[in-house]
Design a protein around this motif. Structure first.
Motif, short mmCIF file in Angstrom:
data_model
loop_
_atom_site.label_atom_id
_atom_site.label_comp_id
_atom_site.label_asym_id
_atom_site.label_seq_id
_atom_site.Cartn_x
_atom_site.Cartn_y
_atom_site.Cartn_z
N ASP A 154 0.10 6.41 -4.33
CA ASP A 154 0.32 6.77 -2.93
C ASP A 154 0.95 5.62 -2.13
OD1 ASP A 154 -1.89 5.14 -3.10
OD2 ASP A 154 -3.02 6.17 -1.53
N MET A 155 1.44 4.58 -2.82
CA MET A 155 2.04 3.42 -2.17
C MET A 155 3.56 3.42 -2.36
SD MET A 155 -0.36 1.44 -0.80
CE MET A 155 -2.16 1.51 -0.79
N VAL A 156 4.25 2.80 -1.43
CA VAL A 156 5.68 2.54 -1.58
C VAL A 156 5.82 1.24 -2.36
CG1 VAL A 156 7.86 2.07 -0.40
CG2 VAL A 156 6.22 3.68 0.60
N TYR A 274 4.05 -3.70 -2.81
CA TYR A 274 3.73 -2.33 -2.40
C TYR A 274 2.96 -2.32 -1.09
CZ TYR A 274 -0.93 -3.25 -4.38
OH TYR A 274 -2.15 -3.78 -4.66
N ARG A 277 2.18 4.14 2.27
CA ARG A 277 3.27 5.04 2.64
C ARG A 277 3.07 5.64 4.03
NH1 ARG A 277 6.69 7.37 -0.80
NH2 ARG A 277 5.33 6.81 -2.56
N SER A 278 1.82 5.83 4.42
CA SER A 278 1.53 6.60 5.64
C SER A 278 1.37 5.72 6.88
CB SER A 278 0.25 7.40 5.43
OG SER A 278 -0.84 6.54 5.12
#
Length: 299
Positions: A154-156, A274, A277-278
């Protein structure tokens, strides 16, 4: 009801998000007693209990959970608004906290950090190096650095530093008079310097060649938990070690170490920075990522 201050609410959000007075106080840069006093004062102002406390844990009450659900978006919007002001001044400023493994921190300190601090003197960079993989959101970090394959989905992820290669190395003095291993199974006839992972488990050496993959729990009477120490022990003739090539390179160049099982040690995915994302990406982190990509493109 006495209206609480923004500092009171920010302190509440820090304790609530990290579920720990210790972690929240470390991140905020205040003592635990001062933070506890702030929370007690906030509960008095609101005339409601926000936390359930024991000697071992802290958790939100129903009222605390409702307040946090409403407060978190407001504080994020405020952070974004203040960050916009920083951008209008033309230069990022404020804290930037990055959690990294040791090899990632070493690469950053050599290539990226000096230029970043020179370009952005108003940014306070806090680079924490540790072996264990942590929840960067829970621990209050803006970003983390780990092997790409270990980055949560769930990470960039921003890959950098090229591929990584683990290699088996030994000192000429150790190899003298011995038959060099030709396959990973040959390691059972050798003395190896084993590695203890941050989780407490012993690392199984992983090899691959032409689609064949092998994981070996190698024999040995010395176990260490640091790559620099593993390399030094191997250079001192204590046995064969298995380490990232980055740590062994100076010893290979000087001839203090030699590689074994060369064709069983292919390159794999390297490091990545990383971040969530949110969440809003603060300007210091955006500037750091831009510089990281610039430096990486010149390698």
């Amino acid at each position: 009801m006495v209206r609480p201050s923004l500092n009171d609410l920010a302190a509440f959000a820090a304790v609530a998000n990290h579920q720990s007075f210790r972690r929240a106080s470390d991140i905020m840069g205040i003592s635990r007693s001062a933070l506890s006093h702030t929370i007690i004062g906030l509960e008095a102002k609101l005339n409601v209990r926000l936390f359930n406390r024991t000697t071992r844990s802290v958790s939100l009450t129903q009222a605390g959970a409702r307040l946090l659900a409403r407060l978190d978006p407001v504080l994020q919007d405020l952070d974004q608004a203040l960050d916009t002001l920083s951008e209008e001044r033309g230069t990022p400023s404020g804290p930037l906290r990055i959690n990294a493994n040791k090899s990632g921190a070493s690469i950053l300190l050599a290539d990226v950090v000096p230029r970043f601090l020179e370009l952005y003197p108003d940014v306070e960079l806090d680079l924490v190096s540790e072996g264990r993989l942590v929840d960067i959101v829970e621990q209050g970090f803006d970003a983390g650095i780990r092997l790409l394959e270990t980055v949560p989905k769930d990470m960039v992820a921003v890959k950098f530093g090229g591929d990584v290669r683990f290699i088996a190395v030994a000192a000429p003095s150790y190899l003298h008079g011995k038959e060099r291993p030709q396959t990973p199974d040959d390691l059972y006839a050798h003395r190896c310097v084993r590695q203890r992972l941050p989780s407490g488990k012993r690392y199984r050496w992983e090899f691959s060649r032409r689609g064949s993959e092998v994981a070996i729990d190698v024999p040995g009477n010395l176990t260490l938990d640091d790559n620099d120490l593993l390399v030094r022990a191997a250079a001192d003739g204590r046995g064969i070690a298995y380490v990232p090539e980055y740590f062994a390179r100076p010893y290979l160049v000087s001839g203090q170490l030699l590689t074994v099982l060369e064709d069983w040690c292919p390159r794999g995915p390297g490091l990545a920075l990383y971040y969530p994302r949110s969440r809003h990406v603060p300007s210091p982190l955006r500037a750091f990522i831009d510089l990281l990509r610039e430096v990486d493109s010149t390698r």
